[in-house]
Design a protein around this motif. Structure first.
Motif, PDB file in Angstrom:
ATOM      1  N   ALA A 118      24.605  53.471  16.316  1.00 24.54           N
ATOM      2  CA  ALA A 118      25.212  53.112  17.591  1.00 24.54           C
ATOM      3  C   ALA A 118      26.698  53.465  17.572  1.00 24.54           C
ATOM      4  O   ALA A 118      27.290  53.593  16.508  1.00 24.54           O
ATOM      5  CB  ALA A 118      25.039  51.622  17.840  1.00 24.54           C
ATOM      6  N   VAL A 119      27.267  53.601  18.752  1.00 25.51           N
ATOM      7  CA  VAL A 119      28.714  53.859  18.854  1.00 25.51           C
ATOM      8  C   VAL A 119      29.435  52.519  18.747  1.00 25.51           C
ATOM      9  O   VAL A 119      29.169  51.609  19.529  1.00 25.51           O
ATOM     10  CB  VAL A 119      29.052  54.537  20.193  1.00 25.51           C
ATOM     11  CG1 VAL A 119      30.556  54.719  20.335  1.00 25.51           C
ATOM     12  CG2 VAL A 119      28.319  55.852  20.320  1.00 25.51           C
ATOM     13  N   GLN A 210      26.999  62.644  21.809  1.00 23.47           N
ATOM     14  CA  GLN A 210      27.833  63.149  20.716  1.00 23.47           C
ATOM     15  C   GLN A 210      29.321  62.950  21.008  1.00 23.47           C
ATOM     16  O   GLN A 210      30.100  62.626  20.123  1.00 23.47           O
ATOM     17  CB  GLN A 210      27.542  64.628  20.565  1.00 23.47           C
ATOM     18  CG  GLN A 210      27.696  65.115  19.146  1.00 23.47           C
ATOM     19  CD  GLN A 210      27.271  66.574  19.071  1.00 23.47           C
ATOM     20  OE1 GLN A 210      26.479  67.047  19.898  1.00 23.47           O
ATOM     21  NE2 GLN A 210      27.809  67.270  18.104  1.00 23.47           N
ATOM     22  N   LEU A 211      29.683  63.131  22.278  1.00 21.33           N
ATOM     23  CA  LEU A 211      31.093  62.965  22.658  1.00 21.33           C
ATOM     24  C   LEU A 211      31.557  61.535  22.374  1.00 21.33           C
ATOM     25  O   LEU A 211      32.652  61.316  21.841  1.00 21.33           O
ATOM     26  CB  LEU A 211      31.258  63.296  24.145  1.00 21.33           C
ATOM     27  CG  LEU A 211      32.691  63.195  24.662  1.00 21.33           C
ATOM     28  CD1 LEU A 211      33.555  64.281  24.020  1.00 21.33           C
ATOM     29  CD2 LEU A 211      32.722  63.342  26.178  1.00 21.33           C
ATOM     30  N   TRP A 212      30.725  60.542  22.698  1.00 20.54           N
ATOM     31  CA  TRP A 212      31.091  59.152  22.414  1.00 20.54           C
ATOM     32  C   TRP A 212      31.248  58.951  20.909  1.00 20.54           C
ATOM     33  O   TRP A 212      32.237  58.377  20.445  1.00 20.54           O
ATOM     34  CB  TRP A 212      30.007  58.204  22.941  1.00 20.54           C
ATOM     35  CG  TRP A 212      30.199  57.789  24.356  1.00 20.54           C
ATOM     36  CD1 TRP A 212      29.538  58.269  25.433  1.00 20.54           C
ATOM     37  CD2 TRP A 212      31.116  56.785  24.855  1.00 20.54           C
ATOM     38  NE1 TRP A 212      29.975  57.633  26.580  1.00 20.54           N
ATOM     39  CE2 TRP A 212      30.941  56.719  26.251  1.00 20.54           C
ATOM     40  CE3 TRP A 212      32.052  55.952  24.254  1.00 20.54           C
ATOM     41  CZ2 TRP A 212      31.670  55.852  27.065  1.00 20.54           C
ATOM     42  CZ3 TRP A 212      32.777  55.074  25.060  1.00 20.54           C
ATOM     43  CH2 TRP A 212      32.589  55.040  26.444  1.00 20.54           C
ATOM     44  N   HIS A 213      30.265  59.450  20.158  1.00 20.77           N
ATOM     45  CA  HIS A 213      30.307  59.271  18.700  1.00 20.77           C
ATOM     46  C   HIS A 213      31.567  59.901  18.113  1.00 20.77           C
ATOM     47  O   HIS A 213      32.300  59.281  17.349  1.00 20.77           O
ATOM     48  CB  HIS A 213      29.084  59.934  18.051  1.00 20.77           C
ATOM     49  CG  HIS A 213      27.932  58.995  17.899  1.00 20.77           C
ATOM     50  ND1 HIS A 213      27.934  57.951  17.005  1.00 20.77           N
ATOM     51  CD2 HIS A 213      26.735  58.938  18.530  1.00 20.77           C
ATOM     52  CE1 HIS A 213      26.797  57.295  17.105  1.00 20.77           C
ATOM     53  NE2 HIS A 213      26.050  57.862  18.020  1.00 20.77           N
ATOM     54  N   ARG A 218      37.162  59.504  15.653  1.00 25.97           N
ATOM     55  CA  ARG A 218      38.548  59.983  15.466  1.00 25.97           C
ATOM     56  C   ARG A 218      39.504  58.841  15.179  1.00 25.97           C
ATOM     57  O   ARG A 218      40.592  59.061  14.679  1.00 25.97           O
ATOM     58  CB  ARG A 218      39.073  60.673  16.719  1.00 25.97           C
ATOM     59  CG  ARG A 218      38.254  61.781  17.228  1.00 25.97           C
ATOM     60  CD  ARG A 218      38.597  63.065  16.528  1.00 25.97           C
ATOM     61  NE  ARG A 218      37.568  64.040  16.835  1.00 25.97           N
ATOM     62  CZ  ARG A 218      37.279  65.074  16.060  1.00 25.97           C
ATOM     63  NH1 ARG A 218      37.926  65.267  14.948  1.00 25.97           N
ATOM     64  NH2 ARG A 218      36.340  65.917  16.406  1.00 25.97           N
ATOM     65  N   LEU A 219      39.122  57.645  15.604  1.00 27.73           N
ATOM     66  CA  LEU A 219      40.082  56.546  15.543  1.00 27.73           C
ATOM     67  C   LEU A 219      39.810  55.657  14.333  1.00 27.73           C
ATOM     68  O   LEU A 219      38.921  54.815  14.366  1.00 27.73           O
ATOM     69  CB  LEU A 219      40.001  55.714  16.831  1.00 27.73           C
ATOM     70  CG  LEU A 219      40.298  56.505  18.106  1.00 27.73           C
ATOM     71  CD1 LEU A 219      40.005  55.672  19.329  1.00 27.73           C
ATOM     72  CD2 LEU A 219      41.743  56.978  18.127  1.00 27.73           C
ATOM     73  N   ALA A 220      40.565  55.893  13.277  1.00 29.16           N
ATOM     74  CA  ALA A 220      40.437  55.031  12.096  1.00 29.16           C
ATOM     75  C   ALA A 220      41.151  53.717  12.412  1.00 29.16           C
ATOM     76  O   ALA A 220      41.880  53.616  13.397  1.00 29.16           O
ATOM     77  CB  ALA A 220      41.073  55.702  10.907  1.00 29.16           C
TER      78      ALA A 220
END
Ligand SMILES: Cc1ncc(C[n+]2csc(CCOP(=O)(O)OP(=O)(O)O)c2C)c(N)n1
Length: 423
Positions: A118-119, A210-213, A218-220
Motif C-alpha cells: 500500500a502507499v 506507480q506515480l503514488w508509490h 521520494r520523501l524520506a
C-alpha cells in the motif's frame, strides 16, 4: 447559506432517502427549517443535486456486478483508501489488492499487513507537493473501505478534486460522505466487492498507482532534534513486531503516521469524534486480556484525564505506557493563526507542571523519566524489556515550543526533499 450548509442538507436528505428501504420499508422524517416570510416562491427551477444510491449483494451480487461492468470503464485513475480497520479485516483487504494495478492508500490505523503493497506516508506528500504536482495524482474515482481516515490533507485534496466520484464499501451499507462526493454506497464486505471489481475488466492505469508509490518513496523521514516527534519515532520504530500499539488522540495518532512501524505491530485507536478521554482505560483493558506486549502512546492531558485507569487489579506487566508530557494540550500550537500570548495559552492548552511519576510508582509501575536523547535511548531497553515483571511508564518531557519548532523543521525538510526531487 454557505456551500457547507448545502452539502449538509444534501447529505441529510440522501441519508433519509437511503433509509426508506434499508432492510425493510418505513417512513422517514425530514425537518426543513423555514424563516419568514414563508410564502414567496422565487426560485424558477430546482437545482440539480447529488443523489446517493445503494447497491448490495442481495441477488448473489449480480446487480452489483452489472453496475461495475457498466460503470468502471468510465474511470482510469481509481484510488482505494482503506481507513481504520482491525488486523483481520486488513489481511482480507490486502489479499484482494496485493499485486493489482489499483492505487491503494492507507494509514497506520489501517493495519496493513505488508507495508510495501500500500502507499504510506501520503500525508507528507500532499503537504510538500505543489498544486501542479497534485494534478497528476487526482483520481476520478475514489473507493473507501473501513473506518476513520486521519489525514486532513487527504480529505482536503479529495474535496478539491473536481468531478470526483466516491463509492463507499461497507458491510452495514451506511453512507460516509467524507469527500463531499459520495454517489454510491455498496453494502458488502470489501472481499466480496473486490472479487466482483476485479472481474469487471476495469481499464485501470497502472501508471497512476506507480506515480503514488514513487512520489511517496521520494520523501524520506528527515531527522529532528530532541522533541516529541523525535521521541515518538525512536519508540515506535523500535517496537517488537508482535506488539499492540494503542494511540491516544490527538498528537499521538498524528505523529505515529510519520513513523515506519515494524511489520506485524497491531494498531488500536479510539477514533470517531477523537476524544482525548478513555485512552488509558481502553489500553489497560485490552492489555489485561492480551498475551502480547501492549504499548500506549498518550499526551499528558489525555493521560491525566484518565489516570484513574491505572488503579485496578488487572494491570499486568505487558502494559507499557509512554506519556508525552509537554505541559499541556500542545496540538493547539499547530493551529494556524492562534496567538498564544497572554492568557490564551493557559485557557486553550490547559498548561500545567504535573508529572505522572508519583501516581505511576504508587500503582506499581516502573517509572522512567526522559528529558533528552541520552536518557531516551537509555530508557528504551527497559521499556521494551519482554521479561519485565512490572508494567512500565515512560514519561517523555519536552517543551511545547520546541516540539512545534521541530515539527515545522520536519515539514520544511520534507518540502525541500520534494523540491530537490523536481530539480
Ligand atoms: C473529551 C475531550 N475533551 C476535549 C477535547 C479537545 N482536545 C483535543 S486535543 C486536546 C489536547 C490534548 O492534549 P494532550 O493529551 O496533552 O495531547 P497533545 O495534543 O499535547 O499531544 C483537547 C483538549 C477532546 N478531543 N476530547
Amino acid at each position: 447559506r454557505t456551500e457547507e450548509d448545502e452539502w449538509y442538507a444534501n447529505r441529510l436528505v440522501n441519508e433519509a432517502l437511503l433509509e426508506v428501504d434499508h432492510h425493510g420499508y418505513g417512513p422517514v422524517h425530514i425537518n426543513v427549517p423555514l424563516s419568514e416570510p414563508l410564502f414567496y416562491f422565487t426560485a424558477e427551477a430546482l437545482p440539480s443535486v447529488r443523489r446517493m444510491v445503494r447497491r448490495d449483494m442481495s441477488d448473489e451480487g449480480r446487480t452489483l456486478a452489472f453496475f461495475l461492468k457498466e460503470e468502471l470503464p468510465k474511470y482510469r485513475r481509481v484510488l482505494v483508501v482503506s481507513g481504520q480497520m482491525s488486523s483481520d479485516e486488513a489481511v482480507g483487504v490486502a489479499a484482494c489488492l496485493s499485486g493489482s494495478r489499483v492505487a491503494w492508500l492507507t494509514e497506520v490505523l489501517g493495519n496493513c499487513p505488508s507495508a510495501s503493497e500500500a502507499v504510506r506516508g501520503f500525508d507528507a506528500l500532499l503537504y510538500a507537493a505543489r498544486e501542479e504536482d497534485l494534478q497528476a495524482l487526482r483520481p476520478d474515482l475514489v473507493i473507501t473501505v473501513g473506518g476513520h481516515v486521519v489525514s486532513k490533507r487527504l480529505k482536503q485534496f479529495l474535496r478539491r478534486t473536481p468531478s470526483l466520484v466516491h463509492w463507499h464499501v461497507s458491510p452495514d451499507g451506511l453512507p460516509a460522505d467524507l469527500f463531499c462526493a459520495l454517489t454510491t454506497v455498496v453494502e458488502a464486505s470489501p472481499a466480496d466487492f473486490f472479487r466482483l471489481f476485479f472481474r469487471s475488466e476495469a481499464l485501470l492505469s497502472g501508471a497512476y498507482a506507480q506515480l503514488w508509490h514513487e512520489s511517496c518513496a521520494r520523501l524520506a523521514s528527515p531527522e529532528t532534534g530532541y522533541s516529541e516527534i523525535y521521541a515518538v519515532r525512536r519508540v515506535l520504530e523500535a517496537l517488537p513486531p508482535h506488539a499492540v500499539l494503542h494511540l491516544a488522540n490527538s498528537s499521538a495518532v498524528r505523529l505515529a503516521e510519520l513513523c515506519r512501524l515494524p511489520e506485524g505491530v497491531e494498531v488500536q485507536c479510539n477514533r470517531g469524534v477523537n476524544g482525548i478521554e478513555g485512552s488509558v482505560s481502553a489500553a489497560v483493558g485490552y492489555a489485561a486480556v492480551s498475551d502480547r506486549l501492549n504499548f500506549l502512546l498518550v499526551g499528558d492531558l489525555s493521560f491525566f484525564y484518565d489516570m484513574n485507569a491505572l488503579w485496578n487489579g488487572h494491570v499486568r506487566s505487558n502494559l507499557r505506557i509512554v506519556v508525552l508530557n509537554n505541559g499541556g494540550g500542545a496540538i493547539f500550537h499547530a493551529l494556524p493563526g492562534l496567538d498564544m500570548a497572554g492568557d490564551t495559552r493557559r485557557f486553550v492548552t490547559a498548561s500545567h507542571g504535573a508529572s505522572a511519576a508519583g501516581w505511576a510508582e504508587s500503582q506499581g509501575f516502573t517509572y522512567l523519566r526522559v528529558t533528552d536523547t541520552v536518557s531516551l535511548l537509555a530508557a528504551l531497553d527497559d521499556l521494551l524489556d519482554e521479561a519485565a515483571t512490572a508494567p512500565v511508564l515512560l514519561e517523555v518531557f519536552t517543551d511545547a515550543e520546541t516540539d512545534a519548532e521541530e515539527q515545522r523543521n520536519y515539514y520544511h525538510a520534507i518540502k525541500e526533499e520534494w523540491k530537490n526531487f523536481l530539480r
